[in-house]
Scaffold this active site. Structure first.
Site, PDB file in Angstrom:
ATOM      1  N   GLU A  47       0.647  -1.221   0.070  1.00  0.00           N
ATOM      2  CA  GLU A  47       0.102  -0.099  -0.053  1.00  0.00           C
ATOM      3  C   GLU A  47       1.016   1.318   0.017  1.00  0.00           C
ATOM      4  OE1 GLU A  47      -3.009   0.034   3.059  1.00  0.00           O
ATOM      5  OE2 GLU A  47      -3.913  -1.915   2.193  1.00  0.00           O
TER       6      GLU A  47
ATOM      7  N   GLU B  71      -5.585  -8.549   0.825  1.00  0.00           N
ATOM      8  CA  GLU B  71      -6.301  -8.218   2.067  1.00  0.00           C
ATOM      9  C   GLU B  71      -7.835  -7.682   1.823  1.00  0.00           C
ATOM     10  OE1 GLU B  71      -4.665  -5.081   4.473  1.00  0.00           O
ATOM     11  OE2 GLU B  71      -2.731  -5.598   4.047  1.00  0.00           O
TER      12      GLU B  71
END
Ligand code: PNW
Length: 452
Positions: free
Chosen positions: A168, A357
């Site tokens: 991320e 995720e």
């Protein structure tokens, strides 16, 4: 066998995920250096309740028990991260062998329990010593990351075949250095030009991570980025709104996914940056655009887009009554699991995508008198999202696996320990683990390879 209304393709990878700084604890043990999150936790008011990264889940000492529990639940794939400051306490400079030894023991224990590691090289815990020298605004960060990546990949090439370079990018650039009061470490706002430079240094680090795997990963090693792309979904699934969502997805992700897949910044992006455009050094994009084997997407929520009155894409923002988890940013938006992989495949050419995720943060109850945590909300969340994932696969999205975030409750960054994302409840006083109802639900999905 094709995916039917209920089942997933054969060999679909089901896993769980976690990250070193959120579960390990042992923040100063065996020579580990300070990370930017260790430092931020000392700043008054930065973390909910004044929580710190100690002891977290004390996974540093309890990992054997945790892997035994994974095995009991039928988990065969585990996405974890390595703590850079355990291995290079100063970021660059001397290597700490004890850090490498710890992860060797960890991988051995995973092997004994039949669990395949999916290893993220960097999940936000930049060594503080590098932050003191400019952090991600400085070219030193990707250069030091490259050396760290070479070290871990060559050390663990026998035990690890699935590598993820970075987790991320937005969360350690925009949300750490952006305007206002950034919540993520090091929580230091910088100028617009330097912010654009952090994105560039991050994708350069990604390229160096890919190179490390190609050079040192050994036979069968695979590598990809995990991105939290801005997932744009059409308000109505009509041709006009779908076209608007597609155009907006391209634009919102062109400085990361687009730059990597196109081997350069688009003219439109550079025009928008104007004088604040990133400085690019000759040869950077040869590294940045090195081919990868898969894309990881972390998907929780996204952006609703429709064709506006002027025909241009228009974002619609959810109002206060829109359903959400206890994490205020986490709007229920299952369709993101349909459109995210589909648009990333279409626009950026990805042929294999893993959901690295997906999950939900709630201030869950402690185990009840019968020792159960009946988190029906997490069961419902998971089921709704997986149905959209399955619809996407049936329509051709190249999704090869799904990792639930998270295996157990953990240090939820600036939200501290009260916000729980785990399938397993953690009592931080006793370090007792209790699989929640959702853990048993997910276990059954893994076992039968279908939504139950
Ligand atoms: C991810 N947002 O972070 C991280 O990779 C995990 O470490 C984290 O615990 C998990 O999701 C749950 O938060 C995100 O504001 C943080 O949209 C913030 C956002 C999304 C993901």
């Amino acid at each position: 066998m094709p995916a039917t209304a209920h089942s997933f393709p054969p060999r679909f990878v089901w896993g769980v995920a976690a990250a070193a700084p959120q579960i390990e604890g042992a923040a100063t043990t065996a020579g580990k250096g300070e990370s930017v999150w260790d430092r931020l936790a000392k700043r008054p008011g930065a973390i909910h309740g004044g929580d710190t990264l100690e002891p977290a889940c004390d996974h540093y000492r309890l990992f054997k028990k945790d892997f035994a529990l994974m095995r009991e639940l039928g988990v065969k794939n585990y996405r974890l991260s390595l703590a850079w400051p355990r291995i290079y306490p100063q970021g660059d400079g001397p290597l700490n062998r004890k850090g490498l030894d710890f992860y060797k023991r960890l991988f051995d224990a995973m092997g004994e329990n039949g669990i395949t590691p999916w290893v993220t090289m960097f999940h936000w815990d930049l060594p503080q010593a590098l932050e003191d020298r400019g952090g991600w605004t400085a070219r030193l960060a990707p250069e030091a990351f490259g050396r760290y990546a070479d070290t871990i990949v060559s050390t663990f090439s026998g035990q690890v075949k699935n590598w993820i370079t970075l987790n991320e990018i937005r969360c350690f650039t925009l949300l750490a250095h952006g305007p206002g009061k950034p919540g993520k470490a090091p929580a230091r706002p910088v100028s617009a030009q330097l912010l654009n430079q952090t994105y560039h240094h991050a994708i350069l680090a990604h390229g160096l991570g890919v190179r490390a795997v190609r050079e040192h990963g050994g036979r069968g090693a695979r590598v990809g980025l995990t991105d939290n792309s801005d997932i744009c979904t059409p308000v109505f699934e009509t041709p006009a709104d779908i076209a608007a969502a597609r155009a907006w997805f391209r634009r919102r992700n062109e400085h990361i996914l687009g730059a990597i897949s196109d081997g350069g910044y688009s003219a439109a992006y550079l025009r928008r940056c104007g004088a604040d455009r990133p400085v690019v050094t000759k040869g950077d994009f040869d590294l940045i655009s090195l081919p990868t084997d898969f894309l990881g997407l972390n998907i929780y929520a996204g952006t609703f887009v429709r064709a506006g009155r002027d025909g241009q894409p228009e974002e619609l923002r959810p109002n206060a009554t829109y359903p959400r988890a206890d994490s205020p940013w986490l709007h229920w938006h299952p369709q993101c699991l349909y459109w995210g992989p589909r648009l990333a495949a279409e626009i950026n050419g990805h042929k294999a995508i893993y959901i690295t995720e997906n999950g939900c943060g709630y201030d869950d109850d402690a185990p009840d008198a019968r020792g159960e945590v009946l988190d029906l909300h997490r069961r419902e969340f998971t089921r709704a999202y997986l149905r959209e994932l399955q619809r996407g696969i049936a329509d051709g999205a190249p999704v090869k696996g799904y990792f639930h975030w998270s295996f157990m409750d953990n240090f939820e960054w600036e939200d501290g320990y009260s916000r729980r994302f785990g399938l397993t409840h953690v009592d931080y006083k006793t370090q007792r683990r209790t699989p929640k109802l959702s853990a048993h639900y997910y276990s059954e999905i893994i076992r039968s390879n279908r939504i139950v």
